[in-house]
Design an enzyme around this catalytic site. Structure first.
Site, PDB file in Angstrom:
ATOM      1  N   SER A  26       0.850  -1.202   0.000  1.00 26.94           N
ATOM      2  CA  SER A  26       0.000   0.000   0.000  1.00 26.94           C
ATOM      3  C   SER A  26       0.880   1.244   0.000  1.00 26.94           C
ATOM      4  O   SER A  26       2.058   1.175  -0.356  1.00 26.94           O
ATOM      5  CB  SER A  26      -0.934  -0.019   1.213  1.00 26.94           C
ATOM      6  N   ASN A  27       0.340   2.377   0.372  1.00 27.76           N
ATOM      7  CA  ASN A  27       1.106   3.631   0.433  1.00 27.76           C
ATOM      8  C   ASN A  27       0.544   4.489   1.560  1.00 27.76           C
ATOM      9  O   ASN A  27      -0.358   4.082   2.275  1.00 27.76           O
ATOM     10  CB  ASN A  27       1.049   4.355  -0.918  1.00 27.76           C
TER      11      ASN A  27
END
Ligand code: PMT
Length: 419
Positions: free
Chosen positions: A214-215
């Site tokens: 993810s980020n």
């Protein structure tokens, strides 16, 4: 953008000015004069703690009207009901952390908080607080709840505070508060008739049942855009990756996790929309194969993840669109303008919002953001650091300047199909 109050006539308008217990209460005296100068009638309501900082007499003399402070004294005249009923706007300035919490929780333990519970008119809050309170997670959560409920928050400014420290918490300047009050009374509905499809937040690309790629996106930028579009009259569908945020009221939320789910949700609502804004930080890669069981540690062996590209949602939307206005973001760490221009062209966008996500106080997770807007004609405009909510309004202003007749015609077509 919340316009600064310059020359907005408030003639005939009734402003209830709520003053709570902050050292900035003395600045409310200047606000009374400013509202009167702009033609409004001002009724001041003070909390008990506010009266410890400034006397009601000060406000009585300035406003020319009695100042209400006590729920039980005011009870005879039912002031907690009658004052909000007659008001065009309630402006709480300064609003303390304590008062914001009471509003968020729906407490009514004094005259002013009870008035907020009965009010049908717009409510504007200008918070002021010291000692890092403004960035405390509890205050942030209450502010989010209030924004989601439609309360206009005029963010405090950074600068020297009464304690001698420096930080965020100074009451916003008079012109910003007047501007917000003017906008709340005569709110712009310039996007009414339009349907916004907005993406926000990160995506999660599963590695196995417990791990994902993810980020750092929090969703704040996309949610701010959704709130701004809704308050300017648009219908809004928000396609959101996993976030901790409360969706703005009046906005339809579709919760997704992966890039694939986000693609499907966006494509499914594309024909419904007249404007598409992709503020989400969609993962560019995902594991080729997500494991069905949790991957085990293997003592002397490095593990390699095989990745594959996700669908580029913007490019797909660009190929499928039927007159929708298309706004993308570019999150860059270097060569901001050339990279953003390349994305504007390759993805076929009308407008790109380029943010340098390494700039202090901006980008992923922060309350504020700064951006460079580049439109399809190559016009570049710089938007310096400001709250994501204010930036959202300025992005919508820029988008409004790009709406060709075809997009308006599409919004009208969509409207007539509904009838
Ligand atoms: O969520 P916050 O914490 O508030 O942070 C805001 C933000 C930094 C996430 C936001 O301002 C932002 O920059 N969003 C876009 C992030 C991003 O993915 O940028 P990009 O340069 O990698 O992508 C360019 C554009 O293509 C973006 O509009 C993106 O949504 C879109 N995209 C990207 C990949 C993909 N597979 N499909 C896409 O449509």
């Amino acid at each position: 953008m919340i316009p600064k109050g310059q020359g907005v006539s408030l003639t005939g308008k009734r402003v209830v000015l709520g003053v709570t217990g902050s050292i900035a209460a003395y600045k409310a005296a200047g606000l009374v004069r400013a509202f009167l100068r702009d033609g409004a009638t001002v009724e001041v309501v003070m909390t008990g703690s506010a009266t410890r900082f400034v006397t009601p007499l000060t406000f009585e003399v300035l406003s020319g009207r009695p100042v209400a402070t006590d729920l039980f004294e005011a009870h005879q005249e039912m002031k907690h009901l009658t004052v909000p009923e007659q008001a065009d706007v309630i402006c709480i300035a300064p609003a303390t952390a304590n008062f914001l919490a009471k509003m968020a929780l729906g407490l009514g333990d004094d005259l002013l908080s009870t008035m907020i519970l009965t009010a049908q008119c717009p409510v504007v809050c200008a918070p002021a607080m010291d000692g890092g309170m403004w960035t405390h997670p509890a205050v942030t959560a209450h502010v989010q709840t209030l924004r989601a409920r439609g309360v206009v928050i005029v963010d405090p400014e950074e600068g020297p505070l009464a304690s001698g420290r420096t930080g965020a918490g100074r009451l916003a300047d008079e012109a910003s508060i007047l501007g917000a009050v003017g906008s709340a009374i005569f709110s712009r509905k310039d996007w009414s008739g339009h349907r916004f499809l907005i993406s926000a937040g990160p995506t999660h690309e599963p590695i196995d049942p417990v791990r994902f790629i993810s980020n750092r996106s929090s969703g704040k930028m996309g949610y701010a855009l959704a709130e701004a579009a809704r308050s300017r009259g648009a219908q809004v569908v928000l396609v959101s990756g996993p976030t901790a945020l409360v969706p703005p009221s009046g906005v339809e939320m579709i919760a997704v996790e992966s890039a694939e789910q986000m693609t499907n949700a966006i494509i499914a609502r594309l024909a419904w929309s007249s404007v598409v804004i992709m503020a989400a930080a969609v993962a560019d890669f995902r594991p080729k194969q997500a494991a069905n069981q949790k991957l085990k540690k293997q003592a002397q062996c490095d593990t390699t993840l095989d990745l594959e590209r996700t669908v580029d949602i913007l490019s797909t939307v660009s190929a499928l669109r039927d007159r929708q206005l298309l706004v993308g973001f570019a999150a860059e760490t270097q060569n901001l303008i050339p990279h953003a221009m390349e994305k504007l062209k390759s993805k076929g966008l009308d407008l790109i919002v380029a943010n340098d996500v390494t700039a202090p106080g901006a980008g992923f997770g922060s309350e504020q953001n700064a951006a460079t807007l580049i439109d399809r004609h190559g016009t570049i405009s710089e938007l310096p650091l400001k709250s994501k909510r204010r930036l959202a309004d300025e992005i919508l202003d820029a988008a409004a300047r790009l709406v060709p007749d075809a997009v308006h015609a599409r919004a009208t077509d969509l409207g007539s199909k509904m009838r």
